[in-house]
Design an enzyme around this catalytic site. Structure first.
Site, PDB file in Angstrom:
ATOM      1  N   PRO A 205       0.799  -1.129   0.057  1.00 55.71           N
ATOM      2  CA  PRO A 205      -0.151   0.590  -0.294  1.00 55.71           C
ATOM      3  C   PRO A 205       0.446   1.067   0.020  1.00 55.71           C
ATOM      4  CG  PRO A 205       0.232  -0.851   2.188  1.00 55.71           C
ATOM      5  CD  PRO A 205       1.019  -1.405   1.369  1.00 55.71           C
TER       6      PRO A 205
ATOM      7  N   CYS B 180       2.373  29.964 -14.481  1.00 53.68           N
ATOM      8  CA  CYS B 180       1.901  30.902 -15.408  1.00 53.68           C
ATOM      9  C   CYS B 180       1.087  29.711 -17.314  1.00 53.68           C
ATOM     10  CB  CYS B 180       2.416  31.378 -16.217  1.00 53.68           C
ATOM     11  SG  CYS B 180       3.124  33.329 -15.014  1.00 53.68           S
TER      12      CYS B 180
HETATM   13  C1  LIG Z   1       2.469   3.001  -6.884  1.00 50.87           C
HETATM   14  C2  LIG Z   1       2.321   0.783  -6.269  1.00 50.87           C
HETATM   15  C3  LIG Z   1       1.906   0.574  -5.318  1.00 50.87           C
HETATM   16  C4  LIG Z   1       1.016   1.336  -4.531  1.00 50.87           C
HETATM   17  O1  LIG Z   1      -0.062   1.629  -5.224  1.00 50.87           O
HETATM   18  P1  LIG Z   1      -0.973   2.634  -4.486  1.00 50.87           P
HETATM   19  O2  LIG Z   1      -2.047   2.894  -5.338  1.00 50.87           O
HETATM   20  O3  LIG Z   1      -0.129   4.298  -3.806  1.00 50.87           O
HETATM   21  O4  LIG Z   1      -1.729   1.775  -3.438  1.00 50.87           O
HETATM   22  C5  LIG Z   1       2.251  -0.869  -5.088  1.00 50.87           C
HETATM   23  N1  LIG Z   1       3.078  -1.138  -5.814  1.00 50.87           N
HETATM   24  C6  LIG Z   1       3.315  -1.250  -6.856  1.00 50.87           C
HETATM   25  C7  LIG Z   1       4.565  -2.368  -7.895  1.00 50.87           C
HETATM   26  C8  LIG Z   1       2.998   0.236  -7.351  1.00 50.87           C
HETATM   27  O5  LIG Z   1       3.775   0.436  -8.519  1.00 50.87           O
END
Ligand SMILES: *Cc1c(COP(=O)(O)O)cnc(C)c1O
Length: 413
Positions: free
Chosen positions: A260, A328
């Site tokens: 997460p 801008c």
């Molecule tokens: C960006 C990403 C996440 C996190 O996603 P969230 O929507 O911010 O929880 C998890 N795993 C991978 C591989 C990602 O690229």
């Protein structure tokens, strides 16, 4: 943390400034952990790209989190923040074999998402255990539809390529210790997510010696009251049950992992800006703040709706405003928002400013990136200085000797 804390932080550190509430981050971490209390081994790997300040990474480490990284620089930041290599997973997309080898040499968990690199890496380093990122081609399309989509997504190894994948693993004799997916779409319908999980379980059966299954992320958080959000408790209950059952079938206990980003930090963040100008046109009242999409690009890039509140005049009469920046170029933060009456000099707070806000900031218009403050146990801690003019010039090479200024034009009378 309370609105008056934000007011005093803006006074002390000036605006614009990002503020993060450590207590909210840890509450979110605990909420996700307790939702999955029924699995024996749970691993949460915080997705560093959401908010990668080293002090935030240290906070995550202190909570017991692992780290999900997408670049060698994030790996190095994680190591500097005190994460052990084993608690870092490296999940890049489209990076070179050399960068993956560099990460492997640091001892972090490698996650590979294409067959070309898998084959090259496996041939050279058959003893380094690797996780594979699968694209299950499942995405939530509305309420309870299951649509088989994302066939052209650049992420992951298609489930239709499993036979080829298995051949590579067999021929190189490499070790696969984890199966991963991260579709990037919001988990709104838990049954759709469970359906995608079944595809992961099905894939997992092809491999002996797995240690973990990583379900990625996609936890949706509310941006305003009443917003739809992922029911993590229900997901926890249902997925844990199915996961435990799968471990029995598999004949070995496995770790359930998630990555997460937004869920842990989005709601903990506030972006504080000062109103420079209140500008009335024939149709609109603009509140222009000392910021723009150089500091917070999500509204312009994704159409994200960040709630905006006037913390300087919380009891003022509500009026309609369009909140815009000083860049801008069009840089609207929010159109026709009802906000307590705004005077020039007031501080506006943008909510949900923890994830993908500071990390996407730039120096466009040669502006400084803002300071960052962590609110921890009732006190404000500066965790990033506001930039200065030196930062704008840093790395620029001034080739002043190459050019001779033209002589001043002489006006003939
Ligand atoms: C960006 C990403 C996440 C996190 O996603 P969230 O929507 O911010 O929880 C998890 N795993 C991978 C591989 C990602 O690229």
């Amino acid at each position: 943390m309370k609105p008056n804390h934000l007011v005093s932080i803006a006074k002390t550190y000036g605006a614009p400034v990002y503020v993060y509430d450590a207590e909210k981050i840890s509450a979110q971490y605990q909420r996700l952990t307790s939702a999955f209390k029924d699995v024996q081994s749970l691993r949460l790997n915080y997705a560093a790209k959401a908010l990668s300040n080293i002090s935030i990474l240290r906070l995550m480490n202190s909570l017991g989190s692992g780290l999900d990284t997408v670049s060698i620089q994030e790996v190095n930041l994680g190591l500097m923040a005190g994460f052990r290599p084993e608690s870092i997973i490296y999940t890049p997309n489209g990076v070179s074999l050399e960068e993956i080898e560099e990460a492997a040499a640091l001892g972090v968990q490698i996650n590979i998402d294409n067959l070309s690199i898998l084959e090259q890496f496996g041939a050279k380093h058959p003893d380094v255990p690797v996780c594979i990122r699968i694209n299950p081609h499942v995405m939530a399309g509305g309420n309870s539809n299951i649509s088989v989509g994302h066939i052209d997504s650049k992420f992951g190894i298609s489930i239709h390529q499993i036979p080829h994948l298995l051949r590579i693993v067999e021929l190189t004799n490499m070790k696969i210790n984890g199966i991963h997916m991260h579709t990037g779409s919001d988990i709104l319908d838990i049954d759709v997510f469970l359906y995608a999980s079944e595809i992961l379980f099905e894939t997992a059966k092809n491999f002996k010696g797995l240690e973990f299954i990583d379900f990625g992320s996609g936890f949706k958080v509310p941006y305003k009251e009443g917003d739809i959000q992922t029911n993590v408790e229900e997901l926890g209950k249902k997925l844990s049950k199915r996961f435990n059952q799968f471990c029995e079938e598999y004949g070995q206990p496995l770790t359930l992992a998630f990555e997460p980003g937004k869920f842990l930090v989005s709601e903990a963040g506030y972006f504080l800006t000062k109103v420079n100008v209140v500008k009335q046109t024939t149709s609109t009242v603009f509140a222009q703040v000392d910021s723009g999409f150089n500091h917070l690009i999500r509204p312009m890039l994704y159409g994200a709706k960040h709630e905006i509140v006037n913390i300087s005049n919380p009891k003022g009469r509500e009026r309609y405003y369009s909140v815009v920046g000083y860049i801008c170029e069009t840089d609207t933060f929010g159109n026709n928002r009802r906000i307590n009456e705004i005077a020039e000099g007031d501080i506006l707070a943008f909510k949900n400013a923890g994830a993908y806000c500071f990390t996407m900031a730039s120096n466009y218009n040669s502006r400084y990136r803002p300071a960052e403050v962590l609110w921890y146990q009732g006190e404000a801690h500066l965790i990033r200085e506001r930039e200065t003019f030196d930062d704008i010039l840093k790395n620029q090479v001034d080739v002043k000797d190459l050019f001779n200024p033209l002589p001043q034009a002489v006006v003939q009378k």
